[in-house]
Design an enzyme around this catalytic site. Structure first.
Site, PDB file in Angstrom:
ATOM      1  N   LYS A  16       0.708  -1.127  -0.028  1.00  0.00           N
ATOM      2  CA  LYS A  16       0.140   0.057  -0.083  1.00  0.00           C
ATOM      3  C   LYS A  16       1.020   1.002  -0.046  1.00  0.00           C
ATOM      4  O   LYS A  16       1.658   1.418   0.898  1.00  0.00           O
ATOM      5  CB  LYS A  16      -0.783  -0.066   1.330  1.00  0.00           C
ATOM      6  N   ASP A  35      -2.499  10.342   3.702  1.00  0.00           N
ATOM      7  CA  ASP A  35      -4.140  10.036   3.824  1.00  0.00           C
ATOM      8  C   ASP A  35      -4.741  11.264   4.718  1.00  0.00           C
ATOM      9  O   ASP A  35      -4.763  11.328   5.929  1.00  0.00           O
ATOM     10  CB  ASP A  35      -4.217   8.835   4.495  1.00  0.00           C
ATOM     11  N   LYS A  43     -10.087  13.183   8.297  1.00  0.00           N
ATOM     12  CA  LYS A  43      -9.546  12.740   9.649  1.00  0.00           C
ATOM     13  C   LYS A  43      -9.423  13.920  10.698  1.00  0.00           C
ATOM     14  O   LYS A  43      -9.131  15.188   9.953  1.00  0.00           O
ATOM     15  CB  LYS A  43      -8.245  12.384   9.434  1.00  0.00           C
ATOM     16  N   ASP A  72       1.677   6.438   6.051  1.00  0.00           N
ATOM     17  CA  ASP A  72       0.530   5.300   5.312  1.00  0.00           C
ATOM     18  C   ASP A  72       1.039   4.866   4.253  1.00  0.00           C
ATOM     19  O   ASP A  72       0.273   4.032   3.427  1.00  0.00           O
ATOM     20  CB  ASP A  72      -0.832   6.123   4.969  1.00  0.00           C
ATOM     21  N   ASP A 117     -12.062   7.267   3.902  1.00  0.00           N
ATOM     22  CA  ASP A 117     -11.006   7.266   4.841  1.00  0.00           C
ATOM     23  C   ASP A 117     -10.702   5.650   4.970  1.00  0.00           C
ATOM     24  O   ASP A 117      -9.646   5.170   5.424  1.00  0.00           O
ATOM     25  CB  ASP A 117     -10.985   7.628   6.342  1.00  0.00           C
ATOM     26  N   GLU A 134      -9.366   3.874   2.355  1.00  0.00           N
ATOM     27  CA  GLU A 134      -8.943   3.803   0.726  1.00  0.00           C
ATOM     28  C   GLU A 134      -7.940   2.980   0.608  1.00  0.00           C
ATOM     29  O   GLU A 134      -7.794   2.499  -0.475  1.00  0.00           O
ATOM     30  CB  GLU A 134      -8.559   5.508   0.530  1.00  0.00           C
ATOM     31  N   ARG A 170      -7.705  -0.246   1.103  1.00  0.00           N
ATOM     32  CA  ARG A 170      -8.201  -1.372   0.604  1.00  0.00           C
ATOM     33  C   ARG A 170      -8.701  -1.482  -0.799  1.00  0.00           C
ATOM     34  O   ARG A 170      -8.756  -2.340  -1.509  1.00  0.00           O
ATOM     35  CB  ARG A 170      -9.137  -1.945   1.632  1.00  0.00           C
TER      36      ARG A 170
END
Length: 462
Positions: free
Chosen positions: A230, A235, A242, A253, A312, A314, A316
């Protein structure tokens, strides 16, 4: 920083690594002058303690390092690294066998004690150099240290200097170093090449931070291993923004991408006899007029539809398209790594790398390897009864089931839908060390990579 062993030197100081259980016996065997100095200094071999012992002229003739007790070593990693951090600048050679523990792992810890992230400010650490003991594979240990350092550097670099394009450049440099092939689909080309969810997540970012899929291939013979990482370089949470405290560490992230690149470095530098593929969906989950929205339904590369109940969630989504691509090649082993859910962090904390697999042989090999390499992992279940939680009815899948239950498991089940019926493992890592420890400074850290590397001979019959 130099994460390598020192060359042989005539002035290398012998280092006696001593534990609590054997210290008194060792002390009684020392010459009277040395014994008097050590006793007068009050030295005890608690973890990390060090002492230089002089001759009659005051010049040091040996160094002592505290290796703690068996109980203290069971609670902490890399006690040799704790010694390295406290020794004065110089070159050392081990004067005795370690009381217990894996020598290779402890030597790796020594090298990693010299790591520092100094891109933005200069710091000096790790001034004690060690000559590699005879019979030890120094090249392998240095390769592991270099791979770990690559992961740490990538995670520690803020998003201002580590957006999708910069992550691509890091991947290109790695590929160039080891003569690997690399291709990248960027921006609107993602749609043309059927990566719609990677495009949807990253399309709100500025043009120079456009989404992309990085695809590295190395090796021509042997079993096929595909690593998917990933690469969410920052993010914001998207339209489900967030809060500030939750956004503070979002430069990490892309820790899954950083970890698979570090692992790839280890594999290629050691020239393992396999065919390696690395897939990284690199995006920034930004906020703009073109952000994907709660309530949207996206169609994935695999054809499965996904209802967006939280922008949030995202990671996956981008992993799903990459996993679908990976599965089309039917590799012998497929592994995804991601800083995916807060639920995993809450469940096992920052030290353990939680992972999911249906393959008992994979789990057995990995957990044995994790113990050998001081790279701990913890298996979580692909719990079949929770499958219904990721099925919203209006689409094939839900990217963020309501209720907050079993968040790491439902995310893993979501990803498994895109990995087809093959040997697959998913790691939901944290990628960050919140408190400094020997060989593990505060900041980005690889999790599970060394355990995987060490297990590959068993997993792929190398």
């Amino acid at each position: 920083m130099s994460l390598t062993f020192a060359s042989a030197a005539a002035n290398a100081l012998p280092l006696h690594v001593l534990d609590m259980e054997g210290f008194d016996e060792w002390l009684r065997a020392q010459p009277p002058t040395a014994r008097t100095w050590i006793t007068a200094s009050g030295f005890q071999p608690t973890t990390g303690k060090s002492l230089l012992v002089p001759d009659s002229t005051g010049a040091p003739i040996m160094a002592l390092g505290g290796y703690g007790s068996a109980a203290s070593r069971a609670r902490a990693r890399f006690p040799l690294a704790a010694i390295a951090a406290n020794l004065p600048k110089g070159t050392y050679t081990l004067a005795n066998e370690l009381p217990d523990g894996d020598l290779d792992t402890e030597l790796l810890g020594w090298l990693l004690s010299a790591y520092t992230f100094d891109r933005y400010t200069k710091r000096t650490v790790g001034s004690a150099r060690l000559i590699c003991p005879k019979g030890v594979d120094a090249i392998r240990i240095e390769s592991l240290a270099a791979g770990e350092a690559l992961t740490r550097d990538l995670i520690n670099t803020p998003a201002s200097d580590m957006g999708p394009a910069a992550l691509e450049e890091s991947a290109r440099l790695l590929a160039q170093t080891f003569d690997a092939a690399i291709k990248v689909a960027t921006g609107e080309d993602l749609l043309a090449q059927n990566f719609p969810m990677i495009h949807a997540v990253g399309r709100a970012a500025a043009q120079h931070r456009a989404p992309r899929l990085i695809d590295i291939r190395w090796g021509n013979t042997g079993p096929a291993l595909t690593l998917v990482g990933k690469g969410v370089c920052f993010d914001t949470g998207g339209l489900n923004l967030k809060p500030g405290n939750s956004m503070a560490l979002m430069k990490k992230d892309m820790g899954g991408a950083a970890t698979v690149l570090g692992l790839a470095h280890m594999i290629m530098s050691l020239n393992l006899p396999l065919r390696l593929r690395v897939l990284i969906p690199a995006v920034e989950n930004a906020v703009s007029a073109d952000s994907f929205r709660p309530g949207d339904i996206l169609t994935s590369r695999k054809g499965l539809t996904v209802e967006i109940n939280n922008t949030d969630a995202e990671g996956r989504l981008v992993l799903a398209d990459a996993l679908a691509l990976a599965s089309e090649d039917t590799p012998d082993l497929l592994i995804s790594m991601a800083t995916l859910t807060g639920a995993a962090r809450v469940a096992v904390g920052p030290d353990l790398a939680p992972y999911f697999t249906d393959d008992a042989a994979f789990a057995a090999a990995l957990e044995s390897s994790a113990t050998e390499t001081s790279d701990p992992v913890w298996r979580l279940p692909f719990w079949e009864p929770y499958e219904k939680m990721i099925e919203p009815g209006i689409a094939d899948l839900d990217n963020a089931p309501s209720g907050g239950m079993a968040g790491s498991i439902t995310a893993a089940l979501f990803l498994r839908r895109f990995a087809s019926d093959q040997r697959y493992a998913h790691f939901d890592i944290y990628g960050w060390n919140p408190s400094p420890a020997p060989a593990r400074p505060k900041g980005g850290v690889a999790m599970g990579a060394r355990a995987i590397l060490n297990a590959l001979p068993k997993l792929l019959d190398l």
